[in-house]
Design a protein around this motif. Structure first.
Motif, PDB file in Angstrom:
ATOM      1  N   ALA A   1       0.853  -1.185   0.000  1.00  0.00           N
ATOM      2  CA  ALA A   1       0.000   0.000   0.000  1.00  0.00           C
ATOM      3  C   ALA A   1       0.886   1.231   0.000  1.00  0.00           C
ATOM      4  O   ALA A   1       2.018   1.207   0.494  1.00  0.00           O
ATOM      5  CB  ALA A   1      -0.924   0.008   1.213  1.00  0.00           C
ATOM      6  N   VAL A   2       0.380   2.334  -0.561  1.00  0.00           N
ATOM      7  CA  VAL A   2       1.178   3.556  -0.657  1.00  0.00           C
ATOM      8  C   VAL A   2       0.308   4.767  -0.339  1.00  0.00           C
ATOM      9  O   VAL A   2      -0.867   4.823  -0.711  1.00  0.00           O
ATOM     10  CB  VAL A   2       1.804   3.680  -2.064  1.00  0.00           C
ATOM     11  CG1 VAL A   2       0.722   3.732  -3.160  1.00  0.00           C
ATOM     12  CG2 VAL A   2       2.737   4.879  -2.156  1.00  0.00           C
ATOM     13  N   PHE A   3       0.916   5.742   0.365  1.00  0.00           N
ATOM     14  CA  PHE A   3       0.173   6.937   0.758  1.00  0.00           C
ATOM     15  C   PHE A   3       1.040   8.181   0.539  1.00  0.00           C
ATOM     16  O   PHE A   3       2.258   8.160   0.686  1.00  0.00           O
ATOM     17  CB  PHE A   3      -0.221   6.863   2.241  1.00  0.00           C
ATOM     18  CG  PHE A   3      -1.175   5.743   2.545  1.00  0.00           C
ATOM     19  CD1 PHE A   3      -2.549   5.935   2.472  1.00  0.00           C
ATOM     20  CD2 PHE A   3      -0.693   4.483   2.881  1.00  0.00           C
ATOM     21  CE1 PHE A   3      -3.425   4.894   2.740  1.00  0.00           C
ATOM     22  CE2 PHE A   3      -1.567   3.430   3.151  1.00  0.00           C
ATOM     23  CZ  PHE A   3      -2.932   3.640   3.075  1.00  0.00           C
ATOM     24  N   GLY A   4       0.373   9.262   0.176  1.00  0.00           N
ATOM     25  CA  GLY A   4       1.047  10.545   0.010  1.00  0.00           C
ATOM     26  C   GLY A   4       0.105  11.660   0.394  1.00  0.00           C
ATOM     27  O   GLY A   4      -1.113  11.460   0.464  1.00  0.00           O
ATOM     28  N   GLN A   5       0.663  12.834   0.652  1.00  0.00           N
ATOM     29  CA  GLN A   5      -0.188  13.970   0.998  1.00  0.00           C
ATOM     30  C   GLN A   5       0.368  15.251   0.401  1.00  0.00           C
ATOM     31  O   GLN A   5       1.543  15.337   0.046  1.00  0.00           O
ATOM     32  CB  GLN A   5      -0.320  14.113   2.508  1.00  0.00           C
ATOM     33  CG  GLN A   5       0.947  14.456   3.269  1.00  0.00           C
ATOM     34  CD  GLN A   5       0.692  14.624   4.761  1.00  0.00           C
ATOM     35  OE1 GLN A   5      -0.208  15.351   5.169  1.00  0.00           O
ATOM     36  NE2 GLN A   5       1.473  13.932   5.576  1.00  0.00           N
ATOM     37  N   HIS A   6      -0.512  16.245   0.279  1.00  0.00           N
ATOM     38  CA  HIS A   6      -0.133  17.555  -0.264  1.00  0.00           C
ATOM     39  C   HIS A   6      -0.668  18.637   0.654  1.00  0.00           C
ATOM     40  O   HIS A   6      -1.825  18.614   1.059  1.00  0.00           O
ATOM     41  CB  HIS A   6      -0.713  17.732  -1.669  1.00  0.00           C
ATOM     42  CG  HIS A   6       0.075  18.679  -2.517  1.00  0.00           C
ATOM     43  ND1 HIS A   6       0.317  19.989  -2.162  1.00  0.00           N
ATOM     44  CD2 HIS A   6       0.705  18.507  -3.712  1.00  0.00           C
ATOM     45  CE1 HIS A   6       1.033  20.577  -3.102  1.00  0.00           C
ATOM     46  NE2 HIS A   6       1.288  19.697  -4.056  1.00  0.00           N
ATOM     47  N   ILE A   7       0.206  19.587   0.971  1.00  0.00           N
ATOM     48  CA  ILE A   7      -0.184  20.680   1.851  1.00  0.00           C
ATOM     49  C   ILE A   7      -0.677  21.873   1.034  1.00  0.00           C
ATOM     50  O   ILE A   7      -0.507  21.920  -0.186  1.00  0.00           O
ATOM     51  CB  ILE A   7       1.012  21.108   2.729  1.00  0.00           C
ATOM     52  CG1 ILE A   7       0.536  21.836   4.003  1.00  0.00           C
ATOM     53  CG2 ILE A   7       1.990  21.968   1.936  1.00  0.00           C
ATOM     54  CD1 ILE A   7       1.645  22.034   5.026  1.00  0.00           C
ATOM     55  N   GLY A   8      -1.297  22.845   1.694  1.00  0.00           N
ATOM     56  CA  GLY A   8      -1.640  24.111   1.060  1.00  0.00           C
ATOM     57  C   GLY A   8      -3.123  24.321   0.861  1.00  0.00           C
ATOM     58  O   GLY A   8      -3.955  23.800   1.604  1.00  0.00           O
ATOM     59  N   SER A   9      -3.443  25.093  -0.168  1.00  0.00           N
ATOM     60  CA  SER A   9      -4.834  25.422  -0.480  1.00  0.00           C
ATOM     61  C   SER A   9      -5.223  24.843  -1.823  1.00  0.00           C
ATOM     62  O   SER A   9      -6.102  25.354  -2.503  1.00  0.00           O
ATOM     63  CB  SER A   9      -5.017  26.949  -0.504  1.00  0.00           C
ATOM     64  OG  SER A   9      -4.140  27.533  -1.461  1.00  0.00           O
ATOM     65  N   ILE A  10      -4.550  23.756  -2.201  1.00  0.00           N
ATOM     66  CA  ILE A  10      -4.668  23.221  -3.560  1.00  0.00           C
ATOM     67  C   ILE A  10      -6.092  22.760  -3.888  1.00  0.00           C
ATOM     68  O   ILE A  10      -6.552  22.877  -5.018  1.00  0.00           O
ATOM     69  CB  ILE A  10      -3.655  22.079  -3.786  1.00  0.00           C
ATOM     70  CG1 ILE A  10      -3.584  21.710  -5.274  1.00  0.00           C
ATOM     71  CG2 ILE A  10      -3.958  20.874  -2.926  1.00  0.00           C
ATOM     72  CD1 ILE A  10      -2.402  20.843  -5.624  1.00  0.00           C
ATOM     73  N   MET A  11      -6.821  22.218  -2.911  1.00  0.00           N
ATOM     74  CA  MET A  11      -8.182  21.756  -3.190  1.00  0.00           C
ATOM     75  C   MET A  11      -9.190  22.900  -3.156  1.00  0.00           C
ATOM     76  O   MET A  11     -10.047  23.013  -4.009  1.00  0.00           O
ATOM     77  CB  MET A  11      -8.588  20.677  -2.180  1.00  0.00           C
ATOM     78  CG  MET A  11      -7.781  19.395  -2.317  1.00  0.00           C
ATOM     79  SD  MET A  11      -7.810  18.683  -3.973  1.00  0.00           S
ATOM     80  CE  MET A  11      -9.408  17.905  -4.011  1.00  0.00           C
ATOM     81  N   ASN A  12      -9.060  23.764  -2.137  1.00  0.00           N
ATOM     82  CA  ASN A  12      -9.989  24.887  -1.995  1.00  0.00           C
ATOM     83  C   ASN A  12      -9.445  25.804  -0.911  1.00  0.00           C
ATOM     84  O   ASN A  12      -9.290  25.394   0.239  1.00  0.00           O
ATOM     85  CB  ASN A  12     -11.386  24.379  -1.616  1.00  0.00           C
ATOM     86  CG  ASN A  12     -12.430  25.474  -1.605  1.00  0.00           C
ATOM     87  OD1 ASN A  12     -12.118  26.652  -1.409  1.00  0.00           O
ATOM     88  ND2 ASN A  12     -13.680  25.100  -1.803  1.00  0.00           N
TER      89      ASN A  12
END
Length: 393
Positions: free
Chosen positions: A156-167
């Protein structure tokens, strides 16, 4: 085990790490200073690692005392060719380069998680792979990481992204996790329009590539308007046009570059096919020629539903149920080469908001004033640790 709770004690250390990394942004595959920084910390933690033979990527491994599955956690390390305009004492010292997408925080949060997981490796039933990847902004780094064995034997693999990228209206500290497609494919295209230069006063003596390029730009938008269903999101954007050296001379060449985005692979392929056909035929109509190159980036990011459920439950523990967003109006049209990892193993890509207007951290990504709310850094580390706890238990 609840080892994730220990991440909060790292907050001050995480801020220091992030600011040090923020000052040394590097672009693409060759990230020598960033690689050296990560290696130094891994060695201090006595976590074994190997360096890629093809770029500055690093694969580290934390082996639990008991056998079990293998889970991979990924952080991208590259920055952007942007001149930073933030007035902060940890401003980029590399002229023309900036961590304008938060990858400095991704490295930081994974290193924080690694520290806690390594301290408790006797409690882990399985293995944790730490993937420090180059060239995400070029959509190429994850493929190199895979070639170098980053996803070998990974369950299994997981990653994340910080900031306001989605909304940007989702407040700082909230975690966004959605099933299915959460980000679009992203690819680059270039069109070289060949004409025949001449004096601007006698255009009939040449073939005008500026005129041809103008018709191509307008015609390409008709693909979206008339060839793609209105219920299938897709984007064609022209970002660069270059041509000419004098106001009164028709050049011989004009170059166009842009990007295509789609949520479905058939739509993605159709856009690329039609860009080539329309460009070539439009140029031919006006007596010129067009050379089209599609620089394939990454496919859509499609999360595994079971892994989304696991990550969602982890998020509810880490940030509280009211701070977890599991539905969004539409997938983000930005892209991520994390998609390639999801083709190798089930997993989930999620988002940690750092959008806080009071701290001016609601500014869009890839902006010279981009910054993050550093108060959430420990939460990103805690998310990784909690996911590992739940997956390997």
């Amino acid at each position: 085990m609840n080892m994730w709770k220990e991440c909060k004690s790292l907050q001050e250390e995480l801020v220091k790490t992030r600011r040090e990394l923020h000052q040394i942004p590097e672009f693409g595959f060759d990230l020598p200073k960033t690689q050296a920084y990560v290696i130094r910390i891994l060695e201090e933690l006595e976590i074994p690692y190997k360096c890629s033979s093809k770029d500055s990527g690093i694969i580290a491994e934390i082996k639990g005392e008991k056998p079990g599955k293998t889970v991979a956690l990924r952080a991208d390390m590259d920055a952007l060719k942007i001149q930073e305009e933030n007035d902060v004492d940890y401003k980029s010292i590399h002229d023309g380069f900036m961590h304008a997408c938060g990858h400095d925080t991704h490295i930081t949060m994974l290193l924080g998680a690694a520290k806690i997981l390594n301290q408790h490796k006797e409690d882990l039933q399985g293995t944790v792979k730490l993937l420090f990847q180059t060239a995400e902004e070029l959509a190429k780094g994850s493929q190199v990481m895979i070639e170098e064995g980053g996803m070998d034997n990974v369950d299994a693999v997981f990653g994340q992204h910080i900031g306001s990228i989605m909304n940007k209206d989702i407040p700082s500290g909230k975690v966004i996790i959605v099933p299915g497609c959460c980000m679009a494919s992203y690819d680059r295209f270039s069109i070289k329009v060949n004409g025949h230069g001449c004096h601007g006063s006698t255009p009939e003596k040449g073939i005008d590539p500026v005129n041809i390029a103008s018709h191509i730009v307008i015609a390409l938008q008709e693909i979206i308007a008339r060839e793609v269903s209105a219920v299938k999101p897709a984007v064609i954007t022209i970002g660069m046009i270059h041509g000419g050296v004098a106001y009164n001379a028709i050049p011989s060449i004009v170059e166009i570059e842009g990007t295509i985005r789609a949520l479905e692979e058939p739509v993605r392929q159709h856009l690329a096919k039609r860009i080539k056909e329309i460009s070539e035929q439009t140029a031919k109509t006006f007596g010129g020629a067009a050379e089209v190159e599609i620089d394939w980036g990454a496919p859509p990011v499609t999360n595994d539903n079971e892994m989304v459920e696991l990550a969602t439950n982890a998020a509810k523990e880490v940030v509280g149920e009211t701070n977890v967003v599991t539905e969004i109006p539409a997938p983000n049209m930005g892209g991520e080469d994390f998609a390639y990892y999801l083709q190798k193993a089930p997993g989930a890509f999620f988002f940690l908001s750092s959008s806080n207007p009071e701290k001016h951290t609601d500014i869009p990504h890839h902006n010279p004033h981009f910054n993050v709310d550093e108060d959430v850094l420990y939460k990103g580390s805690a998310m990784f640790v909690k996911i590992v706890e739940d997956y390997l238990k």
